[in-house]
Design a protein around this motif. Structure first.
Motif, PDB file in Angstrom:
ATOM      1  N   ALA A   1       0.829  -1.221   0.000  1.00  0.00           N
ATOM      2  CA  ALA A   1       0.000   0.000   0.000  1.00  0.00           C
ATOM      3  C   ALA A   1       0.855   1.259   0.000  1.00  0.00           C
ATOM      4  O   ALA A   1       1.989   1.262   0.496  1.00  0.00           O
ATOM      5  CB  ALA A   1      -0.910  -0.007   1.228  1.00  0.00           C
ATOM      6  N   LEU A   2       0.297   2.301  -0.558  1.00  0.00           N
ATOM      7  CA  LEU A   2       0.963   3.607  -0.538  1.00  0.00           C
ATOM      8  C   LEU A   2       0.076   4.593   0.229  1.00  0.00           C
ATOM      9  O   LEU A   2      -1.087   4.806  -0.113  1.00  0.00           O
ATOM     10  CB  LEU A   2       1.185   4.113  -1.967  1.00  0.00           C
ATOM     11  N   ILE A   3       0.649   5.158   1.288  1.00  0.00           N
ATOM     12  CA  ILE A   3      -0.092   6.135   2.108  1.00  0.00           C
ATOM     13  C   ILE A   3       0.552   7.499   1.868  1.00  0.00           C
ATOM     14  O   ILE A   3       1.753   7.652   2.088  1.00  0.00           O
ATOM     15  CB  ILE A   3       0.017   5.786   3.610  1.00  0.00           C
ATOM     16  N   VAL A   4      -0.236   8.457   1.414  1.00  0.00           N
ATOM     17  CA  VAL A   4       0.304   9.809   1.227  1.00  0.00           C
ATOM     18  C   VAL A   4      -0.222  10.709   2.342  1.00  0.00           C
ATOM     19  O   VAL A   4      -1.409  10.702   2.662  1.00  0.00           O
ATOM     20  CB  VAL A   4      -0.064  10.378  -0.169  1.00  0.00           C
ATOM     21  N   ILE A   5       0.715  11.443   2.946  1.00  0.00           N
ATOM     22  CA  ILE A   5       0.411  12.287   4.111  1.00  0.00           C
ATOM     23  C   ILE A   5       0.746  13.732   3.775  1.00  0.00           C
ATOM     24  O   ILE A   5       1.806  14.011   3.206  1.00  0.00           O
ATOM     25  CB  ILE A   5       1.254  11.813   5.318  1.00  0.00           C
ATOM     26  N   GLU A   6      -0.155  14.622   4.129  1.00  0.00           N
ATOM     27  CA  GLU A   6       0.100  16.046   3.914  1.00  0.00           C
ATOM     28  C   GLU A   6      -0.086  16.755   5.243  1.00  0.00           C
ATOM     29  O   GLU A   6      -1.177  16.687   5.829  1.00  0.00           O
ATOM     30  CB  GLU A   6      -0.913  16.565   2.883  1.00  0.00           C
ATOM     31  N   GLY A   7       0.972  17.385   5.732  1.00  0.00           N
ATOM     32  CA  GLY A   7       0.904  18.010   7.060  1.00  0.00           C
ATOM     33  C   GLY A   7       0.655  16.933   8.104  1.00  0.00           C
ATOM     34  O   GLY A   7       1.401  15.967   8.192  1.00  0.00           O
ATOM     35  N   ASP A   8      -0.416  17.077   8.893  1.00  0.00           N
ATOM     36  CA  ASP A   8      -0.679  16.087   9.957  1.00  0.00           C
ATOM     37  C   ASP A   8      -1.740  15.052   9.563  1.00  0.00           C
ATOM     38  O   ASP A   8      -2.132  14.234  10.378  1.00  0.00           O
ATOM     39  CB  ASP A   8      -1.076  16.793  11.257  1.00  0.00           C
ATOM     40  N   LYS A   9      -2.203  15.098   8.291  1.00  0.00           N
ATOM     41  CA  LYS A   9      -3.298  14.203   7.891  1.00  0.00           C
ATOM     42  C   LYS A   9      -2.947  13.265   6.740  1.00  0.00           C
ATOM     43  O   LYS A   9      -2.078  13.554   5.922  1.00  0.00           O
ATOM     44  CB  LYS A   9      -4.506  15.047   7.472  1.00  0.00           C
ATOM     45  N   ILE A  10      -3.678  12.162   6.688  1.00  0.00           N
ATOM     46  CA  ILE A  10      -3.554  11.222   5.572  1.00  0.00           C
ATOM     47  C   ILE A  10      -4.414  11.772   4.427  1.00  0.00           C
ATOM     48  O   ILE A  10      -5.571  12.143   4.653  1.00  0.00           O
ATOM     49  CB  ILE A  10      -4.071   9.828   5.998  1.00  0.00           C
ATOM     50  N   VAL A  11      -3.834  11.821   3.216  1.00  0.00           N
ATOM     51  CA  VAL A  11      -4.659  12.310   2.096  1.00  0.00           C
ATOM     52  C   VAL A  11      -5.090  11.193   1.149  1.00  0.00           C
ATOM     53  O   VAL A  11      -6.115  11.312   0.482  1.00  0.00           O
ATOM     54  CB  VAL A  11      -3.988  13.461   1.292  1.00  0.00           C
TER      55      VAL A  11
END
Ligand SMILES: [Zn+2]
Length: 427
Positions: free
Chosen positions: A45-55
């Protein structure tokens, strides 16, 4: 510890210069993702995070160009764990002497320093959220610990706190000292329905997210084979506590060990039953029907039994017997350990997962009991407990497969909270 601090500092530096433009983005490549909700893991899986959240969370896929990728392709990635029953201001109380010494010989500032250390230990074990259910005589110091963590002053989990807890006068230690001495009490003594309402208001004023009260004491088996207890509050008092807390938008946790204490707490309308050793089939049915959570705290039960003697081993055995029955009856079980009831330095609270599997949950059920179910209990289902777009990036990883060996969860190698990396050991 020095290593942890270095990671925290480096992760703190990045958002500072990135803040002016777009929030910092990072991706995690997960070998196997257990998201806290799905029945099956997702491979690669690929998890993309922006700042403090998962996008975003996708199977396969490639990371957007130019962003940092954290390689956990050989690991199992999970949501940060949630413990719904802790005492960061306590460091083990197998015996009454252990307990009294902490209240009599340690100042509240000293205890708060240890609490910050305990919060850091919890975070490094993968617990990114705690519900701390009373300070055991340290007044409102849990609010201070929570505030310092939330402000980024010290590393630790997100917290909801219950401040002082309540019993009627004389029904909780410290007890047995000369009446000439003014000794601290582990809870706030509260009497009468009006007194109960005032105490709830006072605790909420000073920062309580939850109200906790002790429904019972003096646990004993009777000839019917049921674990009984003495109920602390009158029904009128307990109902006043719950009613006032709910009126102010706060939920109520009841310490209830014997069947009488559990029944009284359910009559009063509490939201969670803590420990619940004396659950009977009828009480389990009532909890399932009302949607009241059971927080079983098995780790502490097993741990303190030999040192306490008396009925405590029999009570731990009863928990073992009741656990599969409660699963079958559909009682909502949320992970809680009573960490602080055992020394934070001696035992990893993630041991609780092991008992859940030993006592009848599948490994996946146990993981959900420590992630998405407690998120519901906290009213934070939209924020924590699963790895999904829109949630806070609270993410942990282990080397092996916890679905094959649940004790893997006691060896967390990677911890991210709100997009910041707090632990990153080589896998
Ligand atoms: Zn406790």
């Amino acid at each position: 510890m020095r290593h942890l601090l270095a990671v925290v500092l480096s992760s703190l530096v990045i958002p500072i210069f990135a803040a002016a433009q777009t929030p910092h983005r990072v991706a995690i490549r997960a070998g196997k993702l257990i998201d806290g909700k799905s029945d099956k893991p997702l491979e690669n899986a690929l998890i993309v995070i922006e700042g403090d959240k998962i996008v975003s969370v996708t199977a396969g896929g490639s990371a957007p160009a130019g962003i940092e990728v954290i390689d956990l392709s050989k690991s199992t990635v999970l949501p940060g764990f949630i413990d719904t029953h802790t005492h960061v201001l306590l460091n083990g109380d197998i015996t009454a002497e252990d307990y009294d010494a902490q209240l009599l010989k340690q100042s509240i500032p000293y205890r708060a320093i240890l609490a910050a250390r305990n919060a850091h230990i919890a975070l490094s074990h993968g617990f990114t959220t705690l519900r701390d259910v009373e300070t055991e005589g340290a007044m409102y110091a849990d609010v201070d610990v929570k505030t310092a963590i939330a402000g980024g002053e010290v590393p630790g989990p997100r917290m909801q706190v219950a401040t002082r807890a309540m019993t009627p006068t004389g029904m909780y230690p410290l007890l047995g000292y000369s009446w000439e001495l003014k000794v601290p009490t582990g809870v706030q003594y509260v009497d009468g329905a009006e007194g109960a309402r005032k105490a709830v208001r006072e605790q909420v004023m000073y920062g309580a997210d939850w109200i906790k009260y002790y429904s019972d004491r003096r646990y004993h088996f009777e000839s019917d084979g049921v674990l009984h207890s003495m109920v602390n509050f009158t029904d009128e008092e307990a109902k006043a506590i719950v009613d006032e807390a709910h009126r102010l938008g706060k939920k109520v946790a009841a310490h209830a060990i014997g069947s009488d204490g559990i029944a009284a707490a359910l009559r009063a309308g509490v939201d969670t039953i803590e420990h619940g050793d004396g659950l009977t089939g009828a009480l389990m049915d009532e909890m399932a029907k009302k949607g009241v959570y059971w927080v079983p705290t098995l780790t502490v039960g097993v741990y303190v039994a030999p040192g306490r003697g008396g009925n405590w081993q029999k009570m731990a055995d009863l928990q073992h017997e009741n656990f599969p029955k409660a699963i079958k009856k559909g009682v909502k079980i949320a992970l809680g350990t009573d960490a602080g009831g055992f020394d934070w330095k001696q035992l990893n609270q993630a041991k609780e997962f092991q008992y859940y599997v030993q006592y009848g949950m599948t490994p996946m059920q146990a993981i959900q009991a420590g992630t998405s179910i407690p998120a519901e209990l906290l009213g934070w289902s939209d924020k924590v407990g699963t790895i999904e777009a829109g949630k806070w990036a609270d993410i942990v990883a282990v080397s092996g497969d916890p679905l094959k060996d649940i004790t893997e969860l006691e060896r967390v190698k990677f911890v991210m909270k709100g997009g910041a990396v707090y632990k990153k050991d080589a896998n």
